[in-house]
Design a protein around this motif. Structure first.
Motif, PDB file in Angstrom:
ATOM      1  N   TRP A   1      15.652  23.893   5.873  1.00  0.00           N
ATOM      2  CA  TRP A   1      14.545  24.212   6.773  1.00  0.00           C
ATOM      3  C   TRP A   1      14.980  25.171   7.877  1.00  0.00           C
ATOM      4  O   TRP A   1      14.224  26.070   8.271  1.00  0.00           O
ATOM      5  CB  TRP A   1      13.950  22.937   7.371  1.00  0.00           C
ATOM      6  N   GLN A   2      16.181  24.985   8.385  1.00  0.00           N
ATOM      7  CA  GLN A   2      16.671  25.907   9.411  1.00  0.00           C
ATOM      8  C   GLN A   2      16.857  27.308   8.823  1.00  0.00           C
ATOM      9  O   GLN A   2      16.546  28.303   9.466  1.00  0.00           O
ATOM     10  CB  GLN A   2      17.988  25.395  10.007  1.00  0.00           C
ATOM     11  N   THR A   3      17.325  27.368   7.596  1.00  0.00           N
ATOM     12  CA  THR A   3      17.500  28.657   6.931  1.00  0.00           C
ATOM     13  C   THR A   3      16.155  29.344   6.739  1.00  0.00           C
ATOM     14  O   THR A   3      16.018  30.549   6.978  1.00  0.00           O
ATOM     15  CB  THR A   3      18.192  28.464   5.570  1.00  0.00           C
ATOM     16  N   LEU A   4      15.159  28.581   6.340  1.00  0.00           N
ATOM     17  CA  LEU A   4      13.821  29.135   6.171  1.00  0.00           C
ATOM     18  C   LEU A   4      13.269  29.637   7.501  1.00  0.00           C
ATOM     19  O   LEU A   4      12.679  30.721   7.572  1.00  0.00           O
ATOM     20  CB  LEU A   4      12.886  28.075   5.570  1.00  0.00           C
ATOM     21  N   GLY A   5      13.491  28.877   8.568  1.00  0.00           N
ATOM     22  CA  GLY A   5      13.042  29.296   9.903  1.00  0.00           C
ATOM     23  C   GLY A   5      13.734  30.569  10.367  1.00  0.00           C
ATOM     24  O   GLY A   5      13.102  31.474  10.930  1.00  0.00           O
ATOM     25  N   ILE A   6      15.028  30.659  10.144  1.00  0.00           N
ATOM     26  CA  ILE A   6      15.783  31.860  10.531  1.00  0.00           C
ATOM     27  C   ILE A   6      15.290  33.070   9.745  1.00  0.00           C
ATOM     28  O   ILE A   6      15.075  34.147  10.306  1.00  0.00           O
ATOM     29  CB  ILE A   6      17.295  31.629  10.320  1.00  0.00           C
ATOM     30  N   ALA A   7      15.081  32.890   8.450  1.00  0.00           N
ATOM     31  CA  ALA A   7      14.601  33.997   7.617  1.00  0.00           C
ATOM     32  C   ALA A   7      13.209  34.443   8.068  1.00  0.00           C
ATOM     33  O   ALA A   7      12.922  35.644   8.132  1.00  0.00           O
ATOM     34  CB  ALA A   7      14.583  33.590   6.148  1.00  0.00           C
ATOM     35  N   ALA A   8      12.345  33.492   8.406  1.00  0.00           N
ATOM     36  CA  ALA A   8      10.997  33.838   8.871  1.00  0.00           C
ATOM     37  C   ALA A   8      11.062  34.583  10.203  1.00  0.00           C
ATOM     38  O   ALA A   8      10.341  35.571  10.412  1.00  0.00           O
ATOM     39  CB  ALA A   8      10.151  32.579   9.003  1.00  0.00           C
ATOM     40  N   ALA A   9      11.935  34.136  11.106  1.00  0.00           N
ATOM     41  CA  ALA A   9      12.064  34.797  12.404  1.00  0.00           C
ATOM     42  C   ALA A   9      12.587  36.225  12.243  1.00  0.00           C
ATOM     43  O   ALA A   9      12.091  37.157  12.902  1.00  0.00           O
ATOM     44  CB  ALA A   9      12.992  33.989  13.312  1.00  0.00           C
ATOM     45  N   ILE A  10      13.543  36.406  11.391  1.00  0.00           N
ATOM     46  CA  ILE A  10      14.076  37.757  11.151  1.00  0.00           C
ATOM     47  C   ILE A  10      13.002  38.643  10.534  1.00  0.00           C
ATOM     48  O   ILE A  10      12.829  39.796  10.923  1.00  0.00           O
ATOM     49  CB  ILE A  10      15.334  37.684  10.257  1.00  0.00           C
ATOM     50  N   GLY A  11      12.240  38.098   9.591  1.00  0.00           N
ATOM     51  CA  GLY A  11      11.150  38.855   8.985  1.00  0.00           C
ATOM     52  C   GLY A  11      10.093  39.243  10.011  1.00  0.00           C
ATOM     53  O   GLY A  11       9.585  40.368  10.008  1.00  0.00           O
ATOM     54  N   LEU A  12       9.767  38.318  10.915  1.00  0.00           N
ATOM     55  CA  LEU A  12       8.796  38.593  11.967  1.00  0.00           C
ATOM     56  C   LEU A  12       9.296  39.697  12.894  1.00  0.00           C
ATOM     57  O   LEU A  12       8.555  40.631  13.221  1.00  0.00           O
ATOM     58  CB  LEU A  12       8.501  37.318  12.758  1.00  0.00           C
ATOM     59  N   LEU A  13      10.564  39.598  13.304  1.00  0.00           N
ATOM     60  CA  LEU A  13      11.133  40.633  14.181  1.00  0.00           C
ATOM     61  C   LEU A  13      11.147  42.000  13.506  1.00  0.00           C
ATOM     62  O   LEU A  13      10.799  43.016  14.126  1.00  0.00           O
ATOM     63  CB  LEU A  13      12.549  40.241  14.612  1.00  0.00           C
ATOM     64  N   LEU A  14      11.556  42.041  12.257  1.00  0.00           N
ATOM     65  CA  LEU A  14      11.562  43.314  11.548  1.00  0.00           C
ATOM     66  C   LEU A  14      10.161  43.867  11.386  1.00  0.00           C
ATOM     67  O   LEU A  14       9.940  45.078  11.527  1.00  0.00           O
ATOM     68  CB  LEU A  14      12.229  43.151  10.174  1.00  0.00           C
ATOM     69  N   GLY A  15       9.194  43.000  11.108  1.00  0.00           N
ATOM     70  CA  GLY A  15       7.810  43.431  10.996  1.00  0.00           C
ATOM     71  C   GLY A  15       7.294  44.012  12.293  1.00  0.00           C
ATOM     72  O   GLY A  15       6.592  45.029  12.319  1.00  0.00           O
ATOM     73  N   MET A  16       7.650  43.379  13.405  1.00  0.00           N
ATOM     74  CA  MET A  16       7.229  43.883  14.725  1.00  0.00           C
ATOM     75  C   MET A  16       7.863  45.231  15.025  1.00  0.00           C
ATOM     76  O   MET A  16       7.213  46.137  15.553  1.00  0.00           O
ATOM     77  CB  MET A  16       7.571  42.862  15.805  1.00  0.00           C
ATOM     78  N   LEU A  17       9.141  45.364  14.682  1.00  0.00           N
ATOM     79  CA  LEU A  17       9.827  46.642  14.933  1.00  0.00           C
ATOM     80  C   LEU A  17       9.253  47.757  14.089  1.00  0.00           C
ATOM     81  O   LEU A  17       9.071  48.877  14.550  1.00  0.00           O
ATOM     82  CB  LEU A  17      11.332  46.501  14.656  1.00  0.00           C
ATOM     83  N   ILE A  18       8.942  47.470  12.850  1.00  0.00           N
ATOM     84  CA  ILE A  18       8.385  48.479  11.956  1.00  0.00           C
ATOM     85  C   ILE A  18       6.969  48.869  12.389  1.00  0.00           C
ATOM     86  O   ILE A  18       6.597  50.045  12.342  1.00  0.00           O
ATOM     87  CB  ILE A  18       8.405  47.972  10.493  1.00  0.00           C
ATOM     88  N   SER A  19       6.152  47.896  12.834  1.00  0.00           N
ATOM     89  CA  SER A  19       4.781  48.202  13.209  1.00  0.00           C
ATOM     90  C   SER A  19       4.696  49.011  14.509  1.00  0.00           C
ATOM     91  O   SER A  19       3.705  49.672  14.753  1.00  0.00           O
ATOM     92  CB  SER A  19       3.971  46.911  13.347  1.00  0.00           C
ATOM     93  N   ARG A  20       5.723  48.966  15.327  1.00  0.00           N
ATOM     94  CA  ARG A  20       5.746  49.749  16.569  1.00  0.00           C
ATOM     95  C   ARG A  20       5.824  51.243  16.298  1.00  0.00           C
ATOM     96  O   ARG A  20       5.396  52.038  17.105  1.00  0.00           O
ATOM     97  CB  ARG A  20       6.929  49.340  17.443  1.00  0.00           C
ATOM     98  N   ARG A  21       6.397  51.632  15.225  1.00  0.00           N
ATOM     99  CA  ARG A  21       6.573  53.051  14.923  1.00  0.00           C
ATOM    100  C   ARG A  21       5.307  53.566  14.414  1.00  0.00           C
ATOM    101  O   ARG A  21       4.534  54.155  14.246  1.00  0.00           O
ATOM    102  CB  ARG A  21       7.668  53.253  13.884  1.00  0.00           C
TER     103      ARG A  21
END
Length: 105
Positions: A85-105
């Motif tokens: 579950w912690q691994t899933l949470g970390i992966a989701a958080a990284i995906g969210l951060l990358l999505g936010m960074l990509i959408s800013r451009r």
């Protein structure tokens, strides 16, 4: 402090071997016109020896890197299996951060 990282030590050895190989090759090129017979053969043997040492060091560095990769994979698999579950949470958080960074451009 002593260097305890075998990969770094192998990398340093590999770099030193290639530097020696380059020096020997440059020496052969510079003296090839004036050398004949036994002197030329001696230089060629030195270059063969340097090349053999460089190949050996490269092989050792490759083996060390392969072993470190295996250890990293095993450690990651062990963590994922014991903390799914912690691994899933970390992966989701990284995906969210990358999505936010990509959408800013």
């Amino acid at each position: 402090m002593a260097n305890t990282n075998p990969l770094s030590s192998n990398s340093d050895q590999l770099i030193n071997e290639f530097k020696a190989l380059v020096r020997d090759t440059e020496s052969l090129l510079q003296h090839s016109a004036s050398l004949a017979g036994e002197q030329a053969e001696e230089l060629r043997n030195q270059i063969r020896g340097s090349l053999g040492r460089a190949r050996s060091t490269l092989h050792n560095a490759e083996d060390a890197l392969h072993e470190r990769g295996k250890a990293a994979i095993q450690a990651t698999e062990g963590y994922v299996q014991t903390h799914p579950w912690q691994t899933l949470g970390i992966a989701a958080a990284i995906g969210l951060l990358l999505g936010m960074l990509i959408s800013r451009r």
